[in-house]
Motif scaffolding. Structure first.
Motif, PDB file in Angstrom:
ATOM      1  N   TRP A 202      17.416  -2.740  53.345  1.00 35.59           N
ATOM      2  CA  TRP A 202      16.872  -1.473  53.850  1.00 35.59           C
ATOM      3  C   TRP A 202      17.194  -1.287  55.331  1.00 35.59           C
ATOM      4  O   TRP A 202      17.348  -0.149  55.805  1.00 35.59           O
ATOM      5  N   HIS A 388      16.856  -3.453  33.384  1.00 35.40           N
ATOM      6  CA  HIS A 388      16.692  -3.385  34.834  1.00 35.40           C
ATOM      7  C   HIS A 388      17.021  -4.728  35.483  1.00 35.40           C
ATOM      8  O   HIS A 388      16.675  -5.787  34.953  1.00 35.40           O
ATOM      9  N   ARG A 390      17.010  -7.553  38.655  1.00 36.93           N
ATOM     10  CA  ARG A 390      16.009  -8.092  39.586  1.00 36.93           C
ATOM     11  C   ARG A 390      16.356  -7.771  41.033  1.00 36.93           C
ATOM     12  O   ARG A 390      15.460  -7.601  41.860  1.00 36.93           O
ATOM     13  N   TYR A 391      17.621  -7.708  41.360  1.00 38.68           N
ATOM     14  CA  TYR A 391      17.993  -7.668  42.766  1.00 38.68           C
ATOM     15  C   TYR A 391      18.944  -6.537  43.134  1.00 38.68           C
ATOM     16  O   TYR A 391      18.783  -5.907  44.158  1.00 38.68           O
ATOM     17  N   PRO A 393      21.023  -2.943  43.400  1.00 39.03           N
ATOM     18  CA  PRO A 393      20.569  -1.547  43.346  1.00 39.03           C
ATOM     19  C   PRO A 393      20.692  -0.956  41.947  1.00 39.03           C
ATOM     20  O   PRO A 393      21.675  -1.187  41.243  1.00 39.03           O
ATOM     21  N   ALA A 395      17.508   1.583  40.506  1.00 36.42           N
ATOM     22  CA  ALA A 395      16.611   2.733  40.630  1.00 36.42           C
ATOM     23  C   ALA A 395      16.864   3.436  41.961  1.00 36.42           C
ATOM     24  O   ALA A 395      16.928   2.790  43.016  1.00 36.42           O
ATOM     25  N   ASP A 397      14.982   5.342  43.744  1.00 36.49           N
ATOM     26  CA  ASP A 397      13.864   5.422  44.689  1.00 36.49           C
ATOM     27  C   ASP A 397      13.425   4.060  45.211  1.00 36.49           C
ATOM     28  O   ASP A 397      12.447   3.963  45.952  1.00 36.49           O
ATOM     29  N   GLN A 398      14.156   3.001  44.846  1.00 36.56           N
ATOM     30  CA  GLN A 398      13.800   1.663  45.304  1.00 36.56           C
ATOM     31  C   GLN A 398      14.616   1.268  46.520  1.00 36.56           C
ATOM     32  O   GLN A 398      15.857   1.313  46.485  1.00 36.56           O
ATOM     33  N   PRO A 399      13.977   0.884  47.614  1.00 34.72           N
ATOM     34  CA  PRO A 399      14.735   0.470  48.802  1.00 34.72           C
ATOM     35  C   PRO A 399      15.448  -0.851  48.559  1.00 34.72           C
ATOM     36  O   PRO A 399      14.918  -1.738  47.879  1.00 34.72           O
ATOM     37  N   ARG A 401      16.342  -4.514  49.270  1.00 34.05           N
ATOM     38  CA  ARG A 401      15.494  -5.502  49.928  1.00 34.05           C
ATOM     39  C   ARG A 401      16.312  -6.664  50.511  1.00 34.05           C
ATOM     40  O   ARG A 401      17.520  -6.748  50.309  1.00 34.05           O
ATOM     41  N   TRP A 480      16.506   6.546  48.157  1.00 29.38           N
ATOM     42  CA  TRP A 480      17.392   5.745  48.997  1.00 29.38           C
ATOM     43  C   TRP A 480      18.847   5.859  48.548  1.00 29.38           C
ATOM     44  O   TRP A 480      19.754   5.599  49.324  1.00 29.38           O
TER      45      TRP A 480
END
Length: 513
Positions: A202, A388, A390-391, A393, A395, A397-399, A401, A480
């Motif tokens: 992010w 989905h 785990r790590y 990109p 989604a 709307d998920q930043p 990490r 994002w």
């Protein structure tokens, strides 16, 4: 080594950092290794070793693929290797028997790297194996050596660790220049760097939106540091200290803006060896400051003549082995760096399976786009549910990490696979086959299983292109990412009731730049 140039404190700090890096490597494997190379994993180590055994003799195969998995490659052995590695790295962190625990860590990690096929062999793996091997000779002997004042590090092992640090930077700089990539020549290499790397952060999202002049300046600074500044490690101590304070903030910046596993942590730790005790003494506890007094008080009484004779013979033998191995590593590593010069290749080839003398070249060609592979399952061929991750990109709307030094090798490999064809990346079709059976080990690599009751009837893979949203888009939508569907990355597979795997649709993704 002169007292003012001693590296007792720097060695202690470096070995603790190396222990933490080893622990992070084994810790991340503990949750992934069965899905990656287990008997029901994506690339089973047992099948790979069996193929090697059919083409090579007993000793040849052990040398070509040096791994403990020759004894067993079952799930028990895979888990045991991770736990042994974590225990050994913890003991190293506590400064218990450093040489022995370093040897155990090296052997366990080499065992994984040698058998993991596409899930290993990254430059970061080679960096850790090279540093770990040299550190066996760099570390003090004994069960609880503290600073190891009686046994200062040899100049040869210290130089080789500094030499590895230098080569990582310098060879990467040369690779950028020699690659001919116009992005480095035009100072545009960093314009989309934070977006297109394997696992963005992010913080990188915000840095990406800085003006072009900032990104152009970082290109210039990168080349200047890799091709010029790092030569300061050969200069007197004042220059080495200055060099440390230039490269360390740079590495911290990379850690914050990209997830490159333990790579940058290792380079950061190697940089500590630029500092000597004269500089570090002011920052450590008072009991460490007078190392010369500690040496005097630590001298043991002379043993009896026979024990002294045995000790001298053992010390001479150890010195001879160290000299041979460290000279061999230096020759192989330097020859790799020099490239096409006509030097004897046999010593280089002999060391290649052990990954302890490597050639480096990070970011020689910059990625021009971000692509993501998505696995989807369906029971009827009409309604599709995504798996989905785990790590990496997915989604919008998920930043993104920060995960490093943890290394999610499955997610990491899918980034590389997205840049090429599924035919070149067997992990993708192999994953599809495992998902059609709801294989529990492979499903552990995903964040969830949308088909808990029974496996899906069909699996397809879609290829998306991703971009960071603009600052304005983020303010309005909270997203994002934005993305565009490119097509089917690999053939859609179906598993019939009799267990046969059939192709339903072919891949149709267009060529990528």
């Amino acid at each position: 080594m002169e007292a003012e140039d001693r590296r007792l404190i720097a060695r202690w700090l470096f070995l603790r950092a190396l222990a933490a890096i080893y622990f992070s490597a084994f810790f991340s494997l503990a949750f992934q290794i069965r899905g990656l190379i287990g008997p029901q994993g994506i690339l089973p180590a047992g099948s790979y070793l069996q193929t090697i055994a059919q083409s090579l003799g007993h000793w040849e195969r052990v040398w070509y693929v040096p791994t403990l998995f020759w004894f067993s490659s079952g799930n028990g052995m895979l888990s045991a290797l991770c736990w042994i590695g974590m225990i050994a790295s913890t003991l190293l962190l506590l400064n218990l028997w450093p040489r022995g625990t370093l040897a155990v860590c090296f052997l366990c990690f080499l065992s994984f790297v040698s058998a993991a096929q596409d899930f290993s062999g990254y430059q970061s793996d080679g960096m850790l194996l090279e540093a770990g091997f040299i550190s066996v000779f760099f570390a003090p002997p004994g069960l609880r050596p503290r600073l190891g004042s009686v046994h200062p590090a040899s100049r040869a092992s210290l130089f080789l660790l500094q030499w590895e640090w230098f080569r990582i930077y310098f060879e990467s700089g040369m690779a950028k220049i020699l690659s001919g990539d116009p992005q480095w020549r035009n100072f545009t290499a960093m314009d989309e760097y934070y977006q297109n790397g394997p696992l963005p952060t992010w913080i990188g999202w915000y840095v990406q939106h800085l003006p072009h002049w900032f990104h152009a300046a970082t290109v210039y600074a990168t080349l200047a540091m890799e091709l010029g500044v790092v030569w300061m490690f050969l200069l007197p101590r004042r220059w080495r200290v200055v060099c440390f304070f230039i490269v360390t903030p740079w590495e911290i910046g990379v850690i914050l803006t990209a997830n490159y596993t333990f790579l940058n942590y290792l380079v950061l730790s190697l940089g500590v060896l630029l500092l000597d005790d004269r500089f570090l003494r002011r920052f450590v506890p008072a009991t460490w400051r007078n190392t010369e007094a500690h040496i005097t008080s630590s001298v043991a009484p002379a043993p009896d003549p026979w024990r002294e004779r045995i000790r001298r013979i053992s010390a001479a033998a150890a010195l001879a082995v160290s000299a041979i191995m460290l000279t061999w590593v230096f020759y192989a590593a330097t020859a790799e760096m020099l490239g096409n010069y006509p030097l004897p290749s046999a010593p280089i080839v002999a060391l290649e399976p052990f990954r302890i003398a490597n050639r480096y070249g990070l970011f020689a060609v910059m990625t021009r786009g971000r692509y993501e592979i998505e696995f989807q399952g369906s029971d009827d061929g009409e309604n599709w549910k995504p798996y989905h991750f785990r790590y990496k990109p997915q989604a919008l709307d998920q930043p993104p990490r920060i995960y490093a030094p943890y290394q999610p090798r499955f997610d990491w490999n899918l980034w590389f696979a997205s840049l090429g064809s599924w035919r070149e990346n067997p992990i993708v079709p192999n994953t599809i086959v495992r998902l059609l059976s709801n294989d529990s080990d492979v499903l552990q690599l995903f964040a969830d299983n949308p088909f808990r009751g029974a496996p899906p009837h069909q699996i397809r893979t879609l290829l998306w292109q991703y971009w960071f949203t603009s600052m304005e888009e983020k303010r309005k939508t909270g997203l994002w990412w934005r993305r565009q569907l490119l097509g089917r990355y690999a053939p859609t597979l179906e598993k019939s009731t009799d267990g046969e795997i059939r192709v339903i649709e072919l891949a149709d993704v267009p060529p990528r730049e």
